[in-house]
Design an enzyme around this catalytic site. Structure first.
Site, short mmCIF file in Angstrom:
data_model
loop_
_atom_site.label_atom_id
_atom_site.label_comp_id
_atom_site.label_asym_id
_atom_site.label_seq_id
_atom_site.Cartn_x
_atom_site.Cartn_y
_atom_site.Cartn_z
N ASP A 190 0.86 -1.19 0.00
CA ASP A 190 0.00 0.00 0.00
C ASP A 190 0.89 1.23 0.00
O ASP A 190 2.12 1.12 -0.05
CB ASP A 190 -0.95 -0.01 1.21
N HIS A 262 -2.62 3.23 -4.81
CA HIS A 262 -2.02 2.85 -3.52
C HIS A 262 -0.59 2.33 -3.74
O HIS A 262 -0.21 1.28 -3.24
CB HIS A 262 -2.88 1.79 -2.83
N GLU A 325 -9.66 2.90 -5.54
CA GLU A 325 -9.26 4.27 -5.20
C GLU A 325 -8.03 4.73 -5.99
O GLU A 325 -7.03 5.14 -5.41
CB GLU A 325 -9.00 4.39 -3.69
#
Length: 755
Positions: A190, A262, A325
């Site tokens: 991440d 990410h 995202e």
């Protein structure tokens, strides 16, 4: 004499049939209580043909309470095992691999299954029975016929925001095994850290596994600990060890390598994989960041090489590639990305995301594996063989299933265990949301929108544990227990929300096992919960507790409750602003945390309210009534007192019941840009006497809302009206330079009042 025998028979039958159901979690598909009891001997004699690894696990789990001895004889054996009788034509071999039966008679325990996995699951059930009857050493005779409803019963663990060592990960896997979960989703990369050794790219762990500091406290505080974090990562040898450990417990590990978003930790090590030159560093904040993998050939080469090593380590059918995202800001500004869109006739940057995912899927498929990703991989069109993990709600799973793609349901509203599980005022700091035990238990993984054929594409259910606010393993335990038990029963297919109280009793019984294991489980179940509902011209506040409600004491004058305080006898009428403090007492001793709820009463409190658009499922606790329940939301806790709307305006109409005088209208909104939450763009207030024809009486813009820091109090002059309508405009698409740029902004609103 006959009559006497008949009466004895009736009494015996009544006692026999009134036997208490065993305190098993997940509860089996079928339990038939029978006559007699199996007395647990000091030494349990085992058939020496029992599968060895699984039996050793069973012996270790029971600990020193029972001794064991193996025997090759058929007589005098306490625990035996054999496969089901085989039909001439195998029926559903894959579906039946977790199927088992247990027959307990006064003489012996007989387990039947076709696989070692089924035998292992039977042993989990048997271990709970032994633990439940540890004191009296008498297990009731019974027959259990059992198998799960869903093939994927998972738990996720984020080790990027905060790292957990190999021993802790193994403990986590043991918890899954105890409650018959079969999938461990290991979130390994991440923005805040890269946690898996990749031999071809050593800088991923040399640089990407550490960060200079970490955010602490609530996001709105914007404070940091100023302590370097890391380097923390797992070597490939450690990963092999964990995989073997999980396999012994019949748990599949699904690794997650995040892409295309990410990616900051990876870019800190290899900045040439970005659209801009950098430099980059592993993120110290939580949230979403604009710098992502650039879809150029050297990036795909890098990711394919990474996946080669991941696939060589993990034998799982699925490889999780994230896909969530991913801001498109850098792609919009990147000449290479724009050329790629034109060259491949893609519609836009969302089409470019689909191109990215499909390229990765094709490569993973060429290695004999499949990809699964968060529901944003649906953007621009789903890759041909991909499975979807539906987290933003249920719609991703519905869309996937309707297009004949497999889906795992993990909606935040029910399955995010980083949310609060008790009253946020009495709980440790959490990410937000409100997901108590009963809400997890109420979840049905098969959406009602699917027909029977489409429902076959729902693989199962999973809960996720993101660790922004979970700094050590004791807190991991706290956040998953007891909610993991509810998830377990949902995934097994035997949950029944109508009988939640009965389930709650079984949970409390299981706490004895967790106590023995020294697990730091949440005791929120013992705390008092409150519910507000309209009553007459105002509201009432109802208190509940898992034990006898007669033990509740409360005050309304600001003092701390004691054994001598008012005894709770029913809902408390709230007609003026006050604070209710409550606690549970047993044998004159305080047994719970002290709960408190402050009420601010206005002319809208408890009145009928309607919304033109409904809030997001993740932030909808209490529905529209939350906006007129007399409770002002805590700006540091996105718990149960706020409604959240993504990309939607709030249009609320309040029926005051009769023409009412007022001169002030107030409401609160939030700003937390790191979580994509923005202040309202504007707000308008309207009044009406008939509910049809409305007149605007006040309007404010973005600057005034910003200057008020979201706490809006508006002087509207002397007004008399039966209806108040408030329109609060969402900020819309998040602008460049902000976390989540190009995505829909969140608008959070709490109490709407008038005085």
């Amino acid at each position: 004499m006959r009559r006497f025998l008949f009466m004895c028979s009736v009494i015996f039958s009544t006692v026999f049939h009134a036997q208490k159901r065993p305190d098993l979690i997940p509860y089996p598909q079928s339990v038939t209580m029978q006559e007699g009891k199996f007395i647990i001997p000091e030494t349990l004699i085992l058939n020496d043909k029992l599968p060895k690894e699984e039996t050793e696990y069973f012996k270790k789990r029971l600990g020193s309470g029972v001794k064991f001895r193996n025997s090759s004889k058929t007589e005098g054996i306490h625990l035996m095992y054999m496969p089901f009788p085989q039909p001439k034509i195998p029926i559903h071999p894959e579906e039946d691999k977790e199927k088992y039966t247990i027959d307990i008679s006064p003489q012996r325990i007989f387990i039947t299954s076709n696989t070692r996995q089924g035998y292992f699951l039977a042993l989990q059930t048997l271990a709970q029975l032994f633990e439940e009857h540890k004191e009296d050493r008498e297990i009731p005779a019974l027959r259990i016929e059992d198998q799960p409803k869903f093939a994927w019963r998972g738990m996720h663990l984020d080790v990027c925001r905060h790292f957990f060592n190999v021993d802790e990960v193994k403990q986590y896997i043991d918890y899954l095994a105890m409650y018959k979960l079969n999938t461990f989703h290991w979130h390994l990369t991440d923005d805040q850290g890269w946690r898996i050794e990749i031999k071809k790219y050593p800088k991923l762990t040399q640089i990407g596994s550490k960060r200079k500091e970490s955010m602490v406290g609530a996001y709105v505080d914007n404070t940091f600990d100023r302590k370097p974090y890391g380097p923390y990562f797992y070597t490939q040898e450690q990963i092999k060890d964990v995989i073997k450990y999980a396999q012994q417990r019949h748990i599949t590990i699904v690794p997650e390598i995040e892409m295309p978003g990410h990616a900051l930790a990876a870019l800190s090590a290899y900045p040439e994989l970005a659209c801009t030159k950098g430099p980059f560093e592993a993120a110290t904040k939580w949230g979403v960041f604009d710098d992502v993998f650039c879809p150029k050939e050297e990036t795909f080469t890098f990711l394919e090489n990474v996946l080669d090593e991941v696939i060589a380590l993990f034998p799982s059918q699925y490889i999780h590639i994230g896909g969530d995202e991913c801001p498109k800001t850098r792609w919009k500004e990147c000449a290479h990305c724009q050329e790629l869109i034109k060259k491949n006739n893609l519609k836009d940057e969302h089409g470019l995301q689909s191109y990215f995912i499909q390229r990765i899927e094709k490569y993973v498929n060429s290695k004999g594996r499949k990809i699964i990703g968060w529901d944003e991989i649906l953007e621009g069109g789903l890759a041909p063989n991909a499975a979807v993990m539906s987290w933003t709600g249920v719609n991703g799973g519905i869309e996937a299933a309707k297009s004949s793609h497999f889906a795992v349901m993990t909606p935040g509203a029910y399955c995010y265990f980083d949310h609060y599980q008790g009253d946020p005022q009495t709980e440790p700091n959490a990410f937000g949301g409100f997901t108590p035990l009963d809400k997890v238990y109420s979840y049905d993984p098969i959406p009602s929108e699917l027909n029977a054929e489409q429902a076959k594409y729902i693989l199962g259910v999973q809960a996720n544990l993101w660790t922004e606010y979970i700094t050590d393993f004791k807190q991991v335990q706290y956040m998953i227990f007891p909610r993991l038990m509810a998830l377990s029963e949902v995934g097994w297919g035997t949950s029944d929300p109508k009988n939640y109280k009965e389930f709650e009793g079984r949970v409390i019984s299981q706490f004895k096992i967790l106590d023995k294991m020294k697990v730091n489980y949440a005791r929120s179940i013992y705390n008092i919960t409150g519910k507000v509902f309209p009553a007459g011209n105002g509201i009432s506040y109802e208190l509940n507790v898992s034990q006898d409600p007669k033990g509740i004491r409360y005050t309304t004058d600001g003092t701390e409750p004691s054994i001598n305080s008012q005894v709770y006898q029913g809902p408390i009428a709230v007609s003026k602003s006050l604070t209710v403090k409550s606690a549970y007492f047993e044998d004159a001793q305080l047994k719970s945390a002290i709960s408190f709820q402050e009420f601010k009463i206005s002319k809208t409190t408890g009145k009928k309210i309607t919304l033109e658009q409904q809030p997001s499922e993740n932030y909808s606790f209490g529905g529209a009534f939350t906006l007129v329940d007399g409770i002002i939301g805590n700006t540091r806790q996105l718990g149960k007192t706020w409604l959240g709307f993504q990309g939607k305006d709030v249009v609320a109409t309040i029926d005051l019941g009769q023409k009412t005088n007022f001169s002030e209208v107030y409401f609160n909104t939030l700003e937390n840009k790191g979580s994509w939450i923005h202040l309202a763009k504007s707000a308008q207030i309207f009044v009406s006497d008939d509910g049809n024809s409305f007149k605007m009486i006040k309007e404010i813009g973005k600057e005034e809302i910003k200057n008020s820091q979201g706490k809006i109090k508006l002087n509207v002059g002397n007004q008399t009206a039966k209806y108040i309508k408030l329109k609060i405009e969402n900020a819309g698409i998040i602008p460049a330079g902000n976390p989540g740029a190009d995505s829909k902004a969140w608008l959070f609103v709490d109490e709407i009042g008038a005085n």
